[in-house]
Design an enzyme around this catalytic site. Sequence first.
Site, PDB file in Angstrom:
ATOM      1  N   GLU A 109      -5.343  52.515 -68.302  1.00  0.00           N
ATOM      2  CA  GLU A 109      -4.002  52.566 -67.460  1.00  0.00           C
ATOM      3  C   GLU A 109      -2.990  52.982 -67.241  1.00  0.00           C
ATOM      4  O   GLU A 109      -1.929  53.431 -66.850  1.00  0.00           O
ATOM      5  CB  GLU A 109      -3.261  51.341 -68.439  1.00  0.00           C
ATOM      6  CG  GLU A 109      -3.906  49.815 -68.354  1.00  0.00           C
ATOM      7  CD  GLU A 109      -4.246  49.164 -69.226  1.00  0.00           C
ATOM      8  OE1 GLU A 109      -3.885  49.080 -70.495  1.00  0.00           O
ATOM      9  OE2 GLU A 109      -5.361  47.813 -69.988  1.00  0.00           O
ATOM     10  N   HIS A 155      -7.296  56.500 -70.927  1.00  0.00           N
ATOM     11  CA  HIS A 155      -7.194  54.841 -71.053  1.00  0.00           C
ATOM     12  C   HIS A 155      -6.608  55.091 -68.952  1.00  0.00           C
ATOM     13  O   HIS A 155      -5.781  55.106 -68.994  1.00  0.00           O
ATOM     14  CB  HIS A 155      -6.602  54.581 -71.709  1.00  0.00           C
ATOM     15  CG  HIS A 155      -6.493  52.853 -71.394  1.00  0.00           C
ATOM     16  ND1 HIS A 155      -6.134  51.917 -69.927  1.00  0.00           N
ATOM     17  CD2 HIS A 155      -7.385  51.601 -72.573  1.00  0.00           C
ATOM     18  CE1 HIS A 155      -6.511  50.408 -70.440  1.00  0.00           C
ATOM     19  NE2 HIS A 155      -7.627  51.100 -71.881  1.00  0.00           N
ATOM     20  N   ASN A 169      -7.407  48.024 -79.242  1.00  0.00           N
ATOM     21  CA  ASN A 169      -6.284  48.633 -78.317  1.00  0.00           C
ATOM     22  C   ASN A 169      -5.652  47.789 -78.508  1.00  0.00           C
ATOM     23  O   ASN A 169      -5.446  47.774 -77.682  1.00  0.00           O
ATOM     24  CB  ASN A 169      -6.510  49.595 -77.524  1.00  0.00           C
ATOM     25  CG  ASN A 169      -5.986  49.424 -75.942  1.00  0.00           C
ATOM     26  OD1 ASN A 169      -4.800  50.389 -76.224  1.00  0.00           O
ATOM     27  ND2 ASN A 169      -5.858  49.769 -75.261  1.00  0.00           N
ATOM     28  N   TRP A 170      -4.163  47.636 -79.117  1.00  0.00           N
ATOM     29  CA  TRP A 170      -3.138  46.180 -79.743  1.00  0.00           C
ATOM     30  C   TRP A 170      -2.018  46.649 -77.545  1.00  0.00           C
ATOM     31  O   TRP A 170      -1.523  46.126 -77.368  1.00  0.00           O
ATOM     32  CB  TRP A 170      -1.936  47.037 -80.150  1.00  0.00           C
ATOM     33  CG  TRP A 170      -3.106  46.446 -81.491  1.00  0.00           C
ATOM     34  CD1 TRP A 170      -4.155  46.120 -81.315  1.00  0.00           C
ATOM     35  CD2 TRP A 170      -2.101  46.363 -83.021  1.00  0.00           C
ATOM     36  NE1 TRP A 170      -4.231  45.537 -83.123  1.00  0.00           N
ATOM     37  CE2 TRP A 170      -3.023  46.038 -83.580  1.00  0.00           C
ATOM     38  CE3 TRP A 170      -0.710  46.118 -82.879  1.00  0.00           C
ATOM     39  CZ2 TRP A 170      -2.666  45.285 -84.694  1.00  0.00           C
ATOM     40  CZ3 TRP A 170      -0.484  46.367 -84.193  1.00  0.00           C
ATOM     41  CH2 TRP A 170      -1.422  45.529 -85.182  1.00  0.00           C
ATOM     42  N   LYS A 171      -2.318  47.719 -76.298  1.00  0.00           N
ATOM     43  CA  LYS A 171      -1.462  47.930 -75.111  1.00  0.00           C
ATOM     44  C   LYS A 171       0.130  47.584 -75.678  1.00  0.00           C
ATOM     45  O   LYS A 171       0.583  48.262 -77.350  1.00  0.00           O
ATOM     46  CB  LYS A 171      -2.107  47.209 -74.609  1.00  0.00           C
ATOM     47  CG  LYS A 171      -3.376  47.748 -74.379  1.00  0.00           C
ATOM     48  CD  LYS A 171      -4.389  47.059 -73.605  1.00  0.00           C
ATOM     49  CE  LYS A 171      -5.421  47.039 -73.049  1.00  0.00           C
ATOM     50  NZ  LYS A 171      -5.975  47.098 -71.448  1.00  0.00           N
ATOM     51  N   GLU A 220     -15.061  52.701 -70.213  1.00  0.00           N
ATOM     52  CA  GLU A 220     -14.725  51.543 -69.386  1.00  0.00           C
ATOM     53  C   GLU A 220     -14.169  50.739 -68.158  1.00  0.00           C
ATOM     54  O   GLU A 220     -14.211  51.632 -67.590  1.00  0.00           O
ATOM     55  CB  GLU A 220     -12.906  51.173 -70.446  1.00  0.00           C
ATOM     56  CG  GLU A 220     -13.038  51.190 -71.495  1.00  0.00           C
ATOM     57  CD  GLU A 220     -11.202  51.049 -72.517  1.00  0.00           C
ATOM     58  OE1 GLU A 220     -11.644  49.964 -73.458  1.00  0.00           O
ATOM     59  OE2 GLU A 220     -10.559  50.867 -72.277  1.00  0.00           O
ATOM     60  N   GLY A 260      -9.541  46.011 -76.102  1.00  0.00           N
ATOM     61  CA  GLY A 260      -8.082  44.956 -75.624  1.00  0.00           C
ATOM     62  C   GLY A 260      -7.810  44.123 -76.070  1.00  0.00           C
ATOM     63  O   GLY A 260      -7.124  43.594 -77.918  1.00  0.00           O
ATOM     64  N   GLY A 261      -7.637  42.618 -75.303  1.00  0.00           N
ATOM     65  CA  GLY A 261      -7.591  41.087 -75.589  1.00  0.00           C
ATOM     66  C   GLY A 261      -7.640  40.673 -77.038  1.00  0.00           C
ATOM     67  O   GLY A 261      -6.532  40.092 -77.968  1.00  0.00           O
ATOM     68  N   GLY A 308      -9.228  43.679 -69.615  1.00  0.00           N
ATOM     69  CA  GLY A 308      -8.650  42.625 -68.940  1.00  0.00           C
ATOM     70  C   GLY A 308      -8.722  40.946 -68.176  1.00  0.00           C
ATOM     71  O   GLY A 308      -8.277  40.114 -67.841  1.00  0.00           O
ATOM     72  N   SER A 357     -13.270  43.796 -71.952  1.00  0.00           N
ATOM     73  CA  SER A 357     -13.728  42.095 -71.882  1.00  0.00           C
ATOM     74  C   SER A 357     -14.984  41.533 -72.747  1.00  0.00           C
ATOM     75  O   SER A 357     -15.174  40.928 -73.131  1.00  0.00           O
ATOM     76  CB  SER A 357     -13.503  41.021 -70.414  1.00  0.00           C
ATOM     77  OG  SER A 357     -13.155  41.681 -69.948  1.00  0.00           O
TER      78      SER A 357
HETATM   79  C1  PEP Z   1      -9.155  48.095 -72.867  1.00  0.00           C
HETATM   80  O1  PEP Z   1      -7.661  48.111 -71.986  1.00  0.00           O
HETATM   81  O2  PEP Z   1      -8.810  49.083 -73.444  1.00  0.00           O
HETATM   82  C2  PEP Z   1     -10.031  46.844 -73.335  1.00  0.00           C
HETATM   83  C3  PEP Z   1     -11.122  46.992 -73.181  1.00  0.00           C
HETATM   84  O3  PEP Z   1      -9.621  45.967 -72.750  1.00  0.00           O
HETATM   85  P1  PEP Z   1      -9.604  44.193 -73.141  1.00  0.00           P
HETATM   86  O4  PEP Z   1     -10.839  43.835 -73.584  1.00  0.00           O
HETATM   87  O5  PEP Z   1      -8.694  42.741 -72.884  1.00  0.00           O
HETATM   88  O6  PEP Z   1     -10.601  43.921 -71.133  1.00  0.00           O
END
Ligand code: PEP
Length: 619
Positions: A464, A462, A375-377, A534, A601-602, A540, A580
């Site tokens: 966010e 999601h 997930n590039w956001k 999640e 994500g990251g 994050g 994470s």
């Molecule tokens: C996400 O936003 O879907 C996610 C899992 O982020 P991260 O891996 O950065 O925690």
Amino acid sequence: MKAVDPLGTQYKIRDYLNAMHLGQYVPDYLTLGASVTISAMEFLIGICLLFAIHRRLVSKFLVVLMSVWTLLTLWLALTDPISDCGCFGDAIVLTNWQTFWKNVVLLAAAILVALWPKDMARMISLSNQWIVFNYSTLFILFIAIWCLYDLPLFDFRPYHVGTNLREGWQEMMEGQDSPYAEFFIDSEDGDITEEVLNSEGYTFLLVSPHLEQADDSQLDRINEWYEYCTGQGYPFYCLTASSGQAISRWQDITGAEYPFCNTDEITLKTIVRSNPGLVLLKDGTVIRKWSHNRLPVLSEKDSVQPLERHEIGQMPNDSIPSKIAMLLLWFVLPLALLTIADRLWAWSRWLRKKRINPLNKKEERIMRKKIVAGNWKMNMNLQDGIALAKELNETLKADKPNCGVVICTPFIHLASIAQFLDQNIIGLGAENCADKEKGAFTGEVSAEMVKSTGAQYVILGHSERREYYKETPEILKEKVLLAQKNDLKVIFCIGESLEEREAGKQNEVVKAELEGSVFNLSEEDFRKIVIAYEPIWAIGTGKTATAEQAEEIHAYIRSIIAEKYGQAVADDTTILYGGSCKASNAPELFAKPDIDGGLIGGASLKAADFKGIIDAWKK
Ligand code: PEP
């Protein structure tokens, strides 16, 4: 013990309230409701402990309940306002100190269970627990209500069928310790206890502690029995603790001609748990008891025959063993069969998986797809995004992944990346889509537009978007429907906040999120959904849920899917973990039986990092 005698438990609750000087404030229907509720609750806690259902919640609740009971019985032991706690109904009578120490032992046991709830071995799979719980609830409520309507299924009181009252009373008169100390029958002519108990043959006792509160729906039947007794020469008395005035009122209303005698109120309530109830003695022995709801019908033929020729003139043959056999048949046997079937099923599944892949620890995933999705956001401009996608494309072409791989990018990247991405190896998806089909919604991108770029997936729900763009379960429900209408595969995110986890509400939250947005789908459509659990506190933040924490809630999510759509659908649903997730922790997470990959994500913003996670499936 309590549920088979709801009236007895109600009387005990009233004793407690009276001892606390609260009796006059609490109406009978509340004490009766409390009686049924407490018995059912205690029974269900027992069942949950036995089957290890909701181990953590139940064990905590048990500690609270046992603490209350222990304090209550300490007060009882110190002040002695009631002689028997009533913990086991009338079956086992303890002194107040005995009952207190019994509770201290049980409280200590409850604390041990609450400290190590997970050490309780599960007797039944998570997905079948609801059957045990609901069946037990129905069973215990049925028993309590039936015993209220009729009489206690098991009678532990000193007036149960088969008791020779004549002998018991005689022993009492000889000064021996006896439960019949308060048993007397006073007529207008004085005490006739001895006469009644010594009378040979049959005697009917109509028992009503309070005629004012007695049920008067069966008056005709009672009068018919009285007429029959008169005809056959059997004594018939009404025993009551009511005043002369109440007796006259009863005679006026019912036309009763039978003689009335005065008896101790508690004794009457103990003799039969019905107001009124009918008791039949033969030679001083109790041979039958009926509640007013189940008084026997006197047919024309029977009404001219003596009782010796009636079935009811004999001691019944529904002995205690036959009642226990009935309980075993209706409760223990179905549950035992269910448990055996469940264990056999779990065992055969385990064997099947072992046979297919004896070395693979991730046995449960034979049917469902393993996925690692990025997930590039809102990161990377078009050129950087294309460069990353190209690098990934080349890397994974050269070293084929052992799982499905998806990248979800901002809308503006989709069409360009779709041109070169080998979608047999890497699926392409959007991070969102609109909740409207088309029209004047400036700035929005519809599911149809996403599909037209060549993308196949879309992330919805999601945290966010739920938090910053106020996407509610209803909005998400629309988005899911539109995405599916346009043939997009939905990666649906759920998860709890830190406060919710700390309050132990994570299961409740994920269940509500599924119910609010995807549990409306048909089985066929739900099968197309990928779930991503999640925990918001892990996204994050660098804080990952431990593999055990993640596995526990993944298993729970699978169990509620099983409840809704059946075990086969649950077994086939891919449930990703997100929060994470990195190359370093992915292998441990992915090794868990209910974790089918990750939403990243990251760590999806660098090809090498993302590849490291994808390769966790090769370990
Ligand atoms: C996400 O936003 O879907 C996610 C899992 O982020 P991260 O891996 O950065 O925690």
